[in-house]
Design an enzyme around this catalytic site. Structure first.
Site, PDB file in Angstrom:
ATOM      1  N   THR A  12      -3.677   0.616  -2.246  1.00 28.77           N
ATOM      2  CA  THR A  12      -2.353   1.228  -2.222  1.00 28.77           C
ATOM      3  C   THR A  12      -2.467   2.590  -1.559  1.00 28.77           C
ATOM      4  O   THR A  12      -3.514   2.964  -1.043  1.00 28.77           O
ATOM      5  CB  THR A  12      -1.794   1.387  -3.652  1.00 28.77           C
ATOM      6  OG1 THR A  12      -2.445   2.490  -4.297  1.00 28.77           O
ATOM      7  CG2 THR A  12      -2.002   0.118  -4.472  1.00 28.77           C
ATOM      8  N   CYS A  13      -1.383   3.337  -1.610  1.00 25.70           N
ATOM      9  CA  CYS A  13      -1.358   4.625  -0.928  1.00 25.70           C
ATOM     10  C   CYS A  13      -2.305   5.636  -1.551  1.00 25.70           C
ATOM     11  O   CYS A  13      -2.691   6.601  -0.897  1.00 25.70           O
ATOM     12  CB  CYS A  13       0.058   5.186  -0.910  1.00 25.70           C
ATOM     13  SG  CYS A  13       0.737   5.436  -2.557  1.00 25.70           S
TER      14      CYS A  13
ATOM     15  N   GLU B 252       5.911   4.699 -12.075  1.00 19.15           N
ATOM     16  CA  GLU B 252       6.487   4.225 -10.808  1.00 19.15           C
ATOM     17  C   GLU B 252       6.477   2.703 -10.751  1.00 19.15           C
ATOM     18  O   GLU B 252       5.619   2.052 -11.327  1.00 19.15           O
ATOM     19  CB  GLU B 252       5.725   4.829  -9.628  1.00 19.15           C
ATOM     20  CG  GLU B 252       4.241   4.495  -9.600  1.00 19.15           C
ATOM     21  CD  GLU B 252       3.859   3.665  -8.404  1.00 19.15           C
ATOM     22  OE1 GLU B 252       4.753   3.043  -7.820  1.00 19.15           O
ATOM     23  OE2 GLU B 252       2.670   3.634  -8.072  1.00 19.15           O
TER      24      GLU B 252
ATOM     25  N   GLU C  42       6.599   0.547  -7.909  1.00 20.09           N
ATOM     26  CA  GLU C  42       6.009  -0.233  -6.809  1.00 20.09           C
ATOM     27  C   GLU C  42       4.676  -0.873  -7.167  1.00 20.09           C
ATOM     28  O   GLU C  42       4.348  -1.951  -6.707  1.00 20.09           O
ATOM     29  CB  GLU C  42       5.803   0.636  -5.563  1.00 20.09           C
ATOM     30  CG  GLU C  42       7.067   0.978  -4.819  1.00 20.09           C
ATOM     31  CD  GLU C  42       7.478   2.412  -5.061  1.00 20.09           C
ATOM     32  OE1 GLU C  42       8.316   2.902  -4.310  1.00 20.09           O
ATOM     33  OE2 GLU C  42       6.954   3.032  -6.005  1.00 20.09           O
TER      34      GLU C  42
ATOM     35  N   GLN D 246       2.545  -4.422  -6.139  1.00 21.01           N
ATOM     36  CA  GLN D 246       1.309  -4.376  -5.352  1.00 21.01           C
ATOM     37  C   GLN D 246       0.186  -5.135  -6.055  1.00 21.01           C
ATOM     38  O   GLN D 246      -0.625  -5.803  -5.405  1.00 21.01           O
ATOM     39  CB  GLN D 246       0.915  -2.921  -5.111  1.00 21.01           C
ATOM     40  CG  GLN D 246       1.874  -2.204  -4.174  1.00 21.01           C
ATOM     41  CD  GLN D 246       1.695  -0.690  -4.193  1.00 21.01           C
ATOM     42  OE1 GLN D 246       1.204  -0.133  -5.172  1.00 21.01           O
ATOM     43  NE2 GLN D 246       2.101  -0.023  -3.132  1.00 21.01           N
TER      44      GLN D 246
END
Length: 446
Positions: free
Chosen positions: A47-48, A115, A117, A121
């Site tokens: 992920t980011c 969060e 997201e 993922q």
């Protein structure tokens, strides 16, 4: 079989190193399985702000060899030396694996706590591994349990009830930096067509922004905007859109990035400030763009520092759900670990019974008396196996399954064969007909 994980996150190392480590992540699981017998299953979560590898090894003694094989593969793919790669990862085994993944999936370990997201993922990481045939049965159960835990946290707590996400916090920061907080007057350029780009489009529209252009270096912008609205850009129309934009948001992580000198040339003479939001794992924008006059750069680190703290009560409640789910998962895993031993004992006992019944039939034929003898013996064997089966479950729940297996070998000479990890996906859905844009979506998802 033993589960383990290699974890590199924003909490321990800088995001630039996380991005470098994840280079070539899409092929890591397949190459690891083919390159080392110590790795019997692998799922990669990139992920980011995190790069994590969840693996399965045949035995606890194989974990170190599996870790070394993965570190070597990552080093080859990202170009960093093995010592640096090794230092970047924390290794988890046993209950720590489920505890961490369940917390991650529930948003408790995110830069923005709660969060939303990350749960998606985690689901996509499993689907990708199933497509590639690298998800062992143990890893499938682990990731499915993580997704269920995330749903329970969402349903039973107020954590993240405001819909906080990395994108939403980034847009809040952009609003604070803007001279005009009205998004309906802003022009936005979005880079990428993956999951983050889709979330960004939705949040921009929620805030009233309607002038949204989308660029994809792989040429998928047309298909993306066809279902979501907005204007598709190509290499020729991109400069003009950036020249007049109020905000540009990087969500693609592609090999092509906006360089500082190029942006300075395109924005020459622009009167309004440009807010550049770089949410890509490998940077869509040259970090030097933040030094340009008239440009404000927001990065994942900016988002992490600005993320609000959730209420302590909700966080404690969510942590309780995660802890309970992890404990239940580990207890079930321990119970499953003696299944092979129970099957071996039953097979051994039934083989002895069948051999004796053959002697009865040879002497008396298939008579009613022989049938009564067989019925009585099978009922007796079933009763005799009940206590050893229950005892096996009890020992497994206490982590003492090895004692049970050793006893079978000592008393009966039974060698318990552990089943190999199933590498084929265990998902009942046929993903072969997935959206043709799914490949890029996986690549562009931060």
């Amino acid at each position: 079989m033993v589960l383990f994980s290699l974890v590199a996150t924003h909490a321990d190392i800088d995001l630039e190193t996380v991005a470098q480590l994840s280079t070539g992540a899409s092929g890591l699981a397949t190459s690891a399985l083919s390159g080392s017998p110590a790795v019997t299953g692998a799922v990669v979560l990139a992920t980011c702000n995190r790069f994590e590898i969840y693996g399965e090894a045949p035995h606890a003694d194989d974990v170190e060899a599996a870790r070394a094989a993965l570190v070597a593969q990552i080093s080859d793919l990202c170009g960093l030396n093995e010592q640096l790669v090794s230092r970047s990862f924390n290794t988890r085994t046993g209950g720590e694996v489920s505890q961490h993944l369940f917390a991650v999936s529930s948003g408790l370990d995110s830069a923005v706590v709660g969060e939303r997201e990350i749960a998606g993922q985690v689901r996509r990481a499993l689907i990708n591994a199933q497509h590639e045939g690298t998800a062992s049965s143990g890893l499938v159960r682990l990731f499915q349990a993580a997704s269920k835990t995330a749903k329970d946290v969402g349903a039973q707590t107020a954590l993240g009830s405001r819909g906080l996400s990395i994108v939403s916090v980034a847009l809040d920061l952009a609003t604070d930096l803007s001279e005009n907080a009205d998004w309906s007057t802003k022009k936005a350029v979005v880079f990428g067509t993956g999951a983050y780009a889709g979330a960004t489009m939705s949040l921009l529209r929620e805030r009233g922004c309607t002038d949204i252009s989308v660029f994809s270096s792989s040429g998928r912008a047309e298909g993306f905007v066809a279902t979501r609205g907005g204007k598709a850009l190509d290499a020729d129309s991109l400069p003009a859109a950036v020249a007049t934009a109020d905000v540009m948001i990087g969500c693609s992580g592609s090999d092509t990035r906006v360089e500082a000198d190029e942006l300075a040339r395109v924005r020459a003479g622009a009167l309004q400030t440009l807010i550049a939001i770089d949410l890509a794992l490998t940077h869509d924008f040259d970090p030097a763009v933040g030094e340009l006059d008239g440009v404000e750069l927001l990065t994942l680190e900016s988002v992490r520092l600005a993320a609000p703290q959730e209420q302590a009560e909700s966080l404690a409640q969510a942590s309780g759900i995660v802890n309970g789910a992890a404990a239940a998962f580990e207890q079930e895993r321990e119970a499953r670990s003696v299944d092979s031993a129970i099957v071996a004992l039953r097979r051994h006992t039934m083989n002895v019974l069948d051999a004796e019944m053959e002697k009865v039939r040879a002497r008396h034929g298939c008579t009613a008396a022989a049938e009564e003898v067989e019925f009585a013996l099978r009922r007796m064997v079933k009763q005799l196996l009940h206590v050893p089966t229950v005892r096996a479950r009890e020992l497994a729940s206490n982590g003492q399954q090895e004692h049970y297996i050793a006893a079978l070998e000592a008393l009966y000479g039974i060698t318990v064969e552990q089943p190999g990890a199933a590498r084929a996906a265990e998902c009942p859905v046929d993903h072969s007909q997935a959206d043709p844009a799914s490949t890029e979506a996986r690549r562009e998802t931060a």
